[in-house]
Design a protein around this motif. Structure first.
Motif, mmCIF file in Angstrom:
data_model
loop_
_atom_site.group_PDB
_atom_site.id
_atom_site.type_symbol
_atom_site.label_atom_id
_atom_site.label_comp_id
_atom_site.label_asym_id
_atom_site.label_seq_id
_atom_site.Cartn_x
_atom_site.Cartn_y
_atom_site.Cartn_z
ATOM 1 N N PRO A 27 5.190 -9.324 -2.908
ATOM 2 C CA PRO A 27 4.665 -8.557 -1.767
ATOM 3 C C PRO A 27 3.435 -7.718 -2.091
ATOM 4 C CG PRO A 27 7.050 -8.465 -1.773
ATOM 5 C CD PRO A 27 6.641 -9.158 -3.050
ATOM 6 N N ALA A 28 3.407 -7.080 -3.235
ATOM 7 C CA ALA A 28 2.265 -6.229 -3.595
ATOM 8 C C ALA A 28 1.000 -7.039 -3.861
ATOM 9 C CB ALA A 28 2.607 -5.387 -4.817
ATOM 10 N N ASN A 104 4.845 -8.835 7.720
ATOM 11 C CA ASN A 104 4.674 -7.397 7.920
ATOM 12 C C ASN A 104 4.017 -7.132 9.273
ATOM 13 O OD1 ASN A 104 4.157 -4.656 7.832
ATOM 14 N ND2 ASN A 104 3.421 -4.685 5.723
ATOM 15 N N ARG A 107 1.788 -4.026 9.881
ATOM 16 C CA ARG A 107 0.398 -4.039 9.442
ATOM 17 C C ARG A 107 -0.488 -4.663 10.529
ATOM 18 N NH1 ARG A 107 -2.001 -4.999 3.611
ATOM 19 N NH2 ARG A 107 -4.161 -5.288 4.193
ATOM 20 N N VAL A 116 9.711 -4.820 8.669
ATOM 21 C CA VAL A 116 8.852 -5.433 7.656
ATOM 22 C C VAL A 116 9.767 -6.307 6.804
ATOM 23 C CG1 VAL A 116 7.350 -5.006 5.691
ATOM 24 C CG2 VAL A 116 7.265 -3.489 7.682
ATOM 25 N N TYR A 118 8.764 -8.610 4.413
ATOM 26 C CA TYR A 118 8.334 -8.954 3.054
ATOM 27 C C TYR A 118 7.599 -7.779 2.422
ATOM 28 C CZ TYR A 118 7.243 -12.113 -0.767
ATOM 29 O OH TYR A 118 7.185 -12.721 -2.000
ATOM 30 N N ASN A 119 8.366 -6.817 1.962
ATOM 31 C CA ASN A 119 7.841 -5.652 1.267
ATOM 32 C C ASN A 119 8.946 -5.178 0.333
ATOM 33 O OD1 ASN A 119 6.790 -3.253 0.381
ATOM 34 N ND2 ASN A 119 6.389 -2.413 2.402
ATOM 35 N N ASN A 121 8.469 -2.358 -1.739
ATOM 36 C CA ASN A 121 8.145 -1.021 -2.194
ATOM 37 C C ASN A 121 9.062 -0.013 -1.501
ATOM 38 O OD1 ASN A 121 7.105 1.415 -2.949
ATOM 39 N ND2 ASN A 121 5.024 1.009 -2.239
ATOM 40 N N ASP A 124 7.975 2.761 0.995
ATOM 41 C CA ASP A 124 7.573 2.464 2.369
ATOM 42 C C ASP A 124 8.740 2.482 3.352
ATOM 43 O OD1 ASP A 124 4.990 2.142 1.471
ATOM 44 O OD2 ASP A 124 5.115 -0.039 1.359
ATOM 45 N N THR A 144 13.111 -7.388 -0.786
ATOM 46 C CA THR A 144 12.609 -7.700 0.540
ATOM 47 C C THR A 144 13.763 -8.084 1.460
ATOM 48 O OG1 THR A 144 12.297 -10.021 -0.043
ATOM 49 C CG2 THR A 144 10.426 -8.551 -0.429
#
Length: 164
Positions: A27-28, A104, A107, A116, A118-119, A121, A124, A144
């Protein structure tokens, strides 16, 4: 001769599978285009529309139908009307745009209520603290909501929805 062919086929399959697994974009590391589209596959492996339909309709996976209506799935009960209908998404959006929306949506559409998917972190997300008695946030298992391949599968399914 047959067993040699089978061994060669299995070896080829294992090499392709290993290459595919290493091709997954974390994801990042996702590269966005125009803040809406993700042009590159997240896995390097084409999505499977049949698997995407399962993810989209399964309450334990994507659960997209909780908010979106999809007339291509008349047997799926309790479809939502919070988000736009999925009918015609393959005609309205490119594959890259659909990948961005599914991965996402916040975004792409900052006011969206869509999660979201596919993240990874944890910064967030709002998560209950350790005093929460059910399943609290665990940094060791946080991931995720959908895998990269599940995102690709949903995108493959959505591109088939070209009728309104």
């Amino acid at each position: 001769m047959t067993s040699r062919f089978i061994r060669a086929a299995l070896a080829t399959t294992m090499v392709v599978a290993a290459a595919s697994a290493s091709a997954e974009i974390k994801p990042a590391d996702v590269v966005w285009e125009d803040e809406i589209a993700i042009p590159a596959s997240l896995t390097g492996v084409p999505g499977d529309p049949l698997e995407g339909a399962k993810v989209l309709s399964a309450r334990s996976l994507g659960n997209c139908v909780a908010c979106h209506e999809n007339s291509a799935m008349p047997d799926v009960a309790f479809q939502g009307n919070v988000g736009p209908a999925l009918d015609g998404t393959g005609a309205r959006w490119s594959e890259a745009e659909l990948r961005g929306i599914v991965a996402n949506a916040k975004r792409v559409f900052p006011d969206s209520m869509m999660p979201v998917f596919y993240n990874d972190n944890p910064e967030d997300f709002i998560r209950p603290g350790n005093a929460y008695t059910a399943k609290a946030y665990d940094p060791e298992t946080f991931s995720t909501l959908l895998t990269a391949q599940q995102i690709e599968d949903v995108v493959a399914y959505l591109t088939t929805l070209t009728e309104y």
